[in-house]
Design a protein around this motif. Structure first.
Motif, PDB file in Angstrom:
ATOM      1  N   ILE A 158       0.836  -1.205   0.000  1.00 22.31           N
ATOM      2  CA  ILE A 158       0.000   0.000   0.000  1.00 22.31           C
ATOM      3  C   ILE A 158       0.869   1.253   0.000  1.00 22.31           C
ATOM      4  CG2 ILE A 158      -1.632   1.336   1.398  1.00 22.31           C
ATOM      5  CD1 ILE A 158      -2.854  -1.400   2.224  1.00 22.31           C
ATOM      6  N   ILE A 159       1.889   1.284   0.818  1.00 21.72           N
ATOM      7  CA  ILE A 159       2.755   2.470   0.880  1.00 21.72           C
ATOM      8  C   ILE A 159       3.516   2.658  -0.426  1.00 21.72           C
ATOM      9  CG2 ILE A 159       4.800   3.438   2.006  1.00 21.72           C
ATOM     10  CD1 ILE A 159       3.703   2.275   4.636  1.00 21.72           C
ATOM     11  N   SER A 160       4.083   1.583  -0.953  1.00 23.93           N
ATOM     12  CA  SER A 160       4.851   1.728  -2.196  1.00 23.93           C
ATOM     13  C   SER A 160       3.953   2.088  -3.380  1.00 23.93           C
ATOM     14  CB  SER A 160       5.647   0.461  -2.484  1.00 23.93           C
ATOM     15  OG  SER A 160       4.777  -0.626  -2.667  1.00 23.93           O
ATOM     16  N   SER A 161       2.753   1.518  -3.453  1.00 26.64           N
ATOM     17  CA  SER A 161       1.856   1.879  -4.550  1.00 26.64           C
ATOM     18  C   SER A 161       1.353   3.312  -4.392  1.00 26.64           C
ATOM     19  CB  SER A 161       0.679   0.902  -4.635  1.00 26.64           C
ATOM     20  OG  SER A 161      -0.140   0.991  -3.489  1.00 26.64           O
ATOM     21  N   PHE A 162       1.161   3.775  -3.155  1.00 28.93           N
ATOM     22  CA  PHE A 162       0.761   5.166  -2.942  1.00 28.93           C
ATOM     23  C   PHE A 162       1.859   6.124  -3.406  1.00 28.93           C
ATOM     24  CE2 PHE A 162       0.797   8.996  -0.328  1.00 28.93           C
ATOM     25  CZ  PHE A 162      -0.447   9.522  -0.649  1.00 28.93           C
ATOM     26  N   ILE A 206       4.534  10.184  -7.553  1.00 30.87           N
ATOM     27  CA  ILE A 206       5.385  10.153  -8.744  1.00 30.87           C
ATOM     28  C   ILE A 206       4.558  10.287 -10.018  1.00 30.87           C
ATOM     29  CG2 ILE A 206       7.015   8.755 -10.087  1.00 30.87           C
ATOM     30  CD1 ILE A 206       7.992   7.617  -7.402  1.00 30.87           C
ATOM     31  N   LEU A 207       3.491   9.486 -10.159  1.00 35.91           N
ATOM     32  CA  LEU A 207       2.676   9.522 -11.371  1.00 35.91           C
ATOM     33  C   LEU A 207       1.575  10.571 -11.325  1.00 35.91           C
ATOM     34  CD1 LEU A 207       2.335   5.684 -12.041  1.00 35.91           C
ATOM     35  CD2 LEU A 207       3.953   7.293 -13.066  1.00 35.91           C
ATOM     36  N   ASP A 208       1.362  11.171 -10.179  1.00 37.08           N
ATOM     37  CA  ASP A 208       0.362  12.238  -9.993  1.00 37.08           C
ATOM     38  C   ASP A 208      -1.056  11.796 -10.375  1.00 37.08           C
ATOM     39  OD1 ASP A 208      -0.346  14.741  -9.080  1.00 37.08           O
ATOM     40  OD2 ASP A 208      -0.167  15.663 -11.060  1.00 37.08           O
ATOM     41  N   ILE A 209      -1.414  10.588  -9.919  1.00 36.53           N
ATOM     42  CA  ILE A 209      -2.764  10.069 -10.151  1.00 36.53           C
ATOM     43  C   ILE A 209      -3.659  10.576  -9.029  1.00 36.53           C
ATOM     44  CG2 ILE A 209      -4.150   7.954 -10.205  1.00 36.53           C
ATOM     45  CD1 ILE A 209      -1.784   6.569 -11.495  1.00 36.53           C
ATOM     46  N   ASN A 210      -4.882  10.914  -9.385  1.00 39.53           N
ATOM     47  CA  ASN A 210      -5.861  11.415  -8.421  1.00 39.53           C
ATOM     48  C   ASN A 210      -6.061  10.377  -7.306  1.00 39.53           C
ATOM     49  OD1 ASN A 210      -8.112  12.351  -7.033  1.00 39.53           O
ATOM     50  ND2 ASN A 210      -9.187  12.981  -8.880  1.00 39.53           N
ATOM     51  N   LEU A 211      -6.170  10.840  -6.071  1.00 39.87           N
ATOM     52  CA  LEU A 211      -6.307   9.948  -4.914  1.00 39.87           C
ATOM     53  C   LEU A 211      -7.551   9.073  -5.020  1.00 39.87           C
ATOM     54  CD1 LEU A 211      -5.033   9.141  -2.241  1.00 39.87           C
ATOM     55  CD2 LEU A 211      -6.382  10.908  -1.135  1.00 39.87           C
TER      56      LEU A 211
END
Length: 141
Positions: free
Chosen positions: A71-75, A81-86
């Motif tokens: 979860i932490i690494s994917s977040f 890094i990828l600036d994907i919406n939460l």
């Protein structure tokens, strides 16, 4: 290259003591009928994989650690890094955690038994040195 390390046993579904016999019956974590089926003992060195009832209860904590690390690494990857919406991250997180459950289950069990069982290269080379029956005191040595 990795043979002889605990990492080899964990990653390649091998016995932690001899690293020859398979730990789980099925090689795939996604064979959903058999993903949790373990051999009773190693086919090579006769190590009992479940030395006592409830032995793998501690694997729950290891599994939890793997989930938290994922979860932490994917977040960090998706949000920072990828600036994907939460919102999109959270929507994608739940199905991915469900899909990874069999994989983390098996990984946690192999990790847990590797905390207690050391690799013995002598058993890996010669099956004749392995005891025919393993007693309780020999299981975790």
């Amino acid at each position: 290259m990795l043979k002889g390390t605990k990492l080899y046993s964990i990653l390649f579904n091998k016995c932690p003591r001899c690293q020859e016999g398979d730990f789980f019956v099925s090689q795939s974590a996604y064979n959903l009928k058999q993903f949790d089926k373990m051999h009773e003992q190693c086919s090579h060195c006769k190590l009992r994989y479940s030395p006592e009832p409830g032995f793998f209860t501690g694997a729950l904590y290891v599994s939890y650690a793997y989930y938290v690390a994922f979860i932490i690494s994917s977040f960090v990857l998706c949000y920072t890094i990828l600036d994907i919406n939460l919102d999109y991250y959270l929507i994608g997180l739940i199905p991915s955690l469900i899909a990874l459950t069999p994989f983390f289950f098996r990984l946690a069990r192999r990790t847990w038994i590797n905390f207690f069982v050391d690799y013995r290269p002598a058993l890996a080379k010669d099956n004749t040195k392995a005891p025919a029956k393993t007693t309780e005191s020999q299981v975790l040595q």
